[in-house]
Scaffold this active site. Sequence first.
Site, PDB file in Angstrom:
ATOM      1  N   GLU A   1      13.026  34.951  62.726  1.00 11.76           N
ATOM      2  CA  GLU A   1      13.430  34.078  63.812  1.00 11.76           C
ATOM      3  C   GLU A   1      14.595  34.672  64.608  1.00 11.76           C
ATOM      4  O   GLU A   1      14.621  34.572  65.830  1.00 11.76           O
ATOM      5  CB  GLU A   1      13.822  32.706  63.271  1.00 11.76           C
ATOM      6  CG  GLU A   1      13.749  31.645  64.345  1.00 11.76           C
ATOM      7  CD  GLU A   1      14.426  30.362  63.929  1.00 11.76           C
ATOM      8  OE1 GLU A   1      14.902  30.269  62.782  1.00 11.76           O
ATOM      9  OE2 GLU A   1      14.495  29.451  64.766  1.00 11.76           O
ATOM     10  N   ASP A   2      15.540  35.282  63.911  1.00  5.69           N
ATOM     11  CA  ASP A   2      16.796  35.654  64.572  1.00  5.69           C
ATOM     12  C   ASP A   2      16.908  37.125  64.953  1.00  5.69           C
ATOM     13  O   ASP A   2      17.831  37.503  65.658  1.00  5.69           O
ATOM     14  CB  ASP A   2      17.990  35.311  63.662  1.00  5.69           C
ATOM     15  CG  ASP A   2      18.100  33.822  63.407  1.00  5.69           C
ATOM     16  OD1 ASP A   2      17.426  33.066  64.130  1.00  5.69           O
ATOM     17  OD2 ASP A   2      18.841  33.429  62.503  1.00  5.69           O
TER      18      ASP A   2
END
Length: 700
Positions: free
Chosen positions: A81-82
Amino acid sequence: MDLATPPSLRALLDLCATYMAPVDLDLVRAAHEVAARAHAGALRVSGEPFIEHPLAVATILAELAMDAQGIAAALLHDTVEDTSYTLGEAEQRFGAAIAAIVDGVTKFNVVELGPAPDGHAPPDRDQRAHLQKETVRKLLLAMLRDPRVVLLKLADRLHNLRTLGSMSPAQRQAKARETLEIYAPLADRIGLQVFKSELEDLAFLYLQPDEFARVDRRLRDLELARHDWSVRIATQVTAGLAAAGITAAVNWRLKRPYRAHLETGATGMRESQIHDIIAFRVLVDSPPECYRALGVIHARWRPMDLRIRDYIATPKINGYRSLHTSVYADDDRIAQFHIRTHDMHRWVQHGVAAHWLDLAARRESVAAAARPAVRDLPVWVAQLDHWHRDLSLTADEFVDTLKSDIFDDQVFVFTPAGDLIDLPAGSTALDFAYRIHTALGEHFSAALVQTRGPDGLPLARRVTTAYQLKTGDVVTIVSDPAVRPAEEWLGFLRTRNAREKVARQLRARAQAAAAEAPADGPADGQRAANTTSDSLGPLLHPSGRRALARLARCCYPCPDDRAAALAGPGRAVTIHRTCCRTLAATVARRRRLGHAERSMAVDWRALGPMTYRMAVSVHGEDHAGLMHQLATCAGYSGINLAGSTARAIRDRNKAIVTLICEFGPEDEPESFFRRLRATPGVSVVRRDTNIGCQSSTTLE
Ligand code: MN
């Protein structure tokens, strides 16, 4: 370990080393390396390096003795996600199971609540309700797929709450509220009390800091004030039990602030009036000792009869087991006791996670741990069912959830006793009856089906053979000895096993009818003509006698394969697949030797039910536990493994295992395949039709 190893990583590895094999520690190290590189340079709001967060989450799970895949997934959980790291990379490097856990956790984050970071207004009530349901749906699905996703999500949330101090007040409030609405109830449902208590208290702390501080102080004061009394009671109980020959560990716990807050809020009582501010725990070795301990305590102090609870005989829905009693103890002060075994206590504390803790305690290979097995599914479904009621999702939404993506080719229904039966989608009540017992199917007259109406209330219907089952149905079969299988039943049956049974019955009945016909006068010759005119007559040996058929072990033919039979000595015939190399070679050799016989066509329906072997190819991650896991899965599924070969593909970290599975006429290979696919580390499961086949000669 080099000096550059950060202390938090060293702590994690030390913890893992207490229960993991060295090869698993390598996996943890590798996952950390990838995650640290992906998050390099990123900082948390608090200012510390971002990698400290996944490390902390992994450590929380390591305290539950989570297996290496779960720990690796925890370390990687925020990478996709990051950072620029992709799910594909994770799958390639660490395998499908770990990637699936990371994917599961990433999906939650997409639906997380909270004010938008760019300063937009927080979601309104409707949006919140919608997002909440969405989160719950995803949790349900993830849970059915792999409980580790949910444990990871809970650990993630726990660490976020522990470090919420550096966030804005609005963000804190949103996270805290969501925790009380979704995550703490979930932790409770799966019996993870250690998580539930901390999540609740942290959320309480952020939502009502002053009230938290007041309640917390009050509880500690009360504990201090009752300390001498508590010691006295514990000592007396320990001595009393010892005199009765029971070895017990006796201690007490203080009520948690959030729970005390709820209780005083609901009843208007003061904290000092809550009767179980202090509850004594009595831990013994066996269930019978629990009851004997209860007797010892009641013999000493008068019990409040309305406060005796037997959660051992009737556990709570989340699996909680204990005996509860409250007695008028010394100074006429009420003392509550929770009596349970050490085993039960572990489950009370850790719920489903106790699975891994138990394995670690027994020093079994944690790599082989698998998820809590498929056989536990009924329990999960039951727990989730209640949880959805608490959250007032409509029944439709819940059933939709169960029905969606993963299980769209299956329905899950229950017997009246609560056993879960999985059938292919489109199965009818008649399929269900045959699955339970052949006799129930043969004499099926109707079924009582309990479903849920739109209002969520049970709805009972009487249905016939044609009724298609829906997930969640509770099915009771009504049988009638006068009923016999009918031709049209074949049109209602979805499972092959049931269809075959009906076809067999119809054949047997036709034959019996033909055999009885002479009572009306037809000659013997005509009777013979009748039976042999049956196109599904038994397979005959060239000698004219009924053949003794066996299935070849070179090509593993299975029912409905295109097959041919070779006659042997006596009445023996051997059935091969038509592509079989041995079959072709034998026919060629016989032709050279001048034998007239060819191979014979095989009609499987004429052979009747038989046990057969199937070669099954399984692709998975190459670790020592894979073979063990497959064997365990076969064991649970009641499938006999006649043999297996494994081939590791070292550089790709993959293994291909060929299983020779023995299926009985009742078994459904496809449902066994599904179970295999649900095994961690397994990516592909399919029948291997190449074995023994001519066309594959060049491949070998
Ligand atoms: Mn996270």
